[in-house]
Design an enzyme around this catalytic site. Sequence first.
Site, mmCIF file in Angstrom:
data_model
loop_
_atom_site.group_PDB
_atom_site.id
_atom_site.type_symbol
_atom_site.label_atom_id
_atom_site.label_comp_id
_atom_site.label_asym_id
_atom_site.label_seq_id
_atom_site.Cartn_x
_atom_site.Cartn_y
_atom_site.Cartn_z
ATOM 1 N N GLY A 1 37.801 -5.549 -31.256
ATOM 2 C CA GLY A 1 37.949 -6.517 -32.326
ATOM 3 C C GLY A 1 36.645 -6.720 -33.068
ATOM 4 C CG HIS B 1 36.009 -13.070 -29.159
ATOM 5 N ND1 HIS B 1 35.242 -13.107 -28.011
ATOM 6 C CD2 HIS B 1 35.251 -12.413 -30.086
ATOM 7 C CE1 HIS B 1 34.075 -12.508 -28.246
ATOM 8 N NE2 HIS B 1 34.058 -12.076 -29.497
ATOM 9 C CG HIS C 1 32.820 -13.545 -34.067
ATOM 10 N ND1 HIS C 1 31.496 -13.668 -33.723
ATOM 11 C CD2 HIS C 1 33.366 -12.705 -33.149
ATOM 12 C CE1 HIS C 1 31.250 -12.932 -32.638
ATOM 13 N NE2 HIS C 1 32.372 -12.343 -32.267
HETATM 14 NI NI NI Z 1 32.687 -11.037 -30.659
#
Ligand code: NI
Length: 173
Positions: free
Chosen positions: A46, A134, A138
């Site tokens: 990812g 996750h 960010h």
């Molecule tokens: Ni990351």
Amino acid sequence: MALLSILEYPDPRLRTVASEVLSDTVVIQTLIDDMLDTMYAAPGIGLAATQVNRHQRIITIDLSEERNSPHILINPTIKILNQESDNISEGCLSIPGFSEILHRPNRILVTSLTRNFTQISFEATGLLAVCIQHELDHLNGKLYIDHLSSIKRNEIKTEFVKAHKLQNSSQSL
Ligand code: NI
């Protein structure tokens, strides 16, 4: 197609909150291509645009073994459907060499634009649910280590910075 460089902790640019993508442009489509190239080359499962210093709400994810089934999410939002956690171990391309088990909800409803700017909603579970949370962190300037205790976070920071200094000094020999 181009490989972008990935920002590494503790780079303050990783703390930038990304902006909504307002329209489908060549710039955005090129960024998506470059993010996919960068994610596959890393290799990672990812990537958030924040990590390549482009502060737009775009995420790429590919959990397939063949590495040919990318999810591309633009302006994603999530709703938690189940607070229970699968306790999956998480790492990050911006903090290479470290991983920690985190408590994250294991079932979420994701609403997002696709690459073609069509709105979609789908349920994500397990690793995909973790990965989306996750990457969404960010986009909000957050890192997975922010979810850890301050003691654990400082431990990782110290070790990571030390490891990098060693790496840099050996490269300069
Ligand atoms: Ni990351």
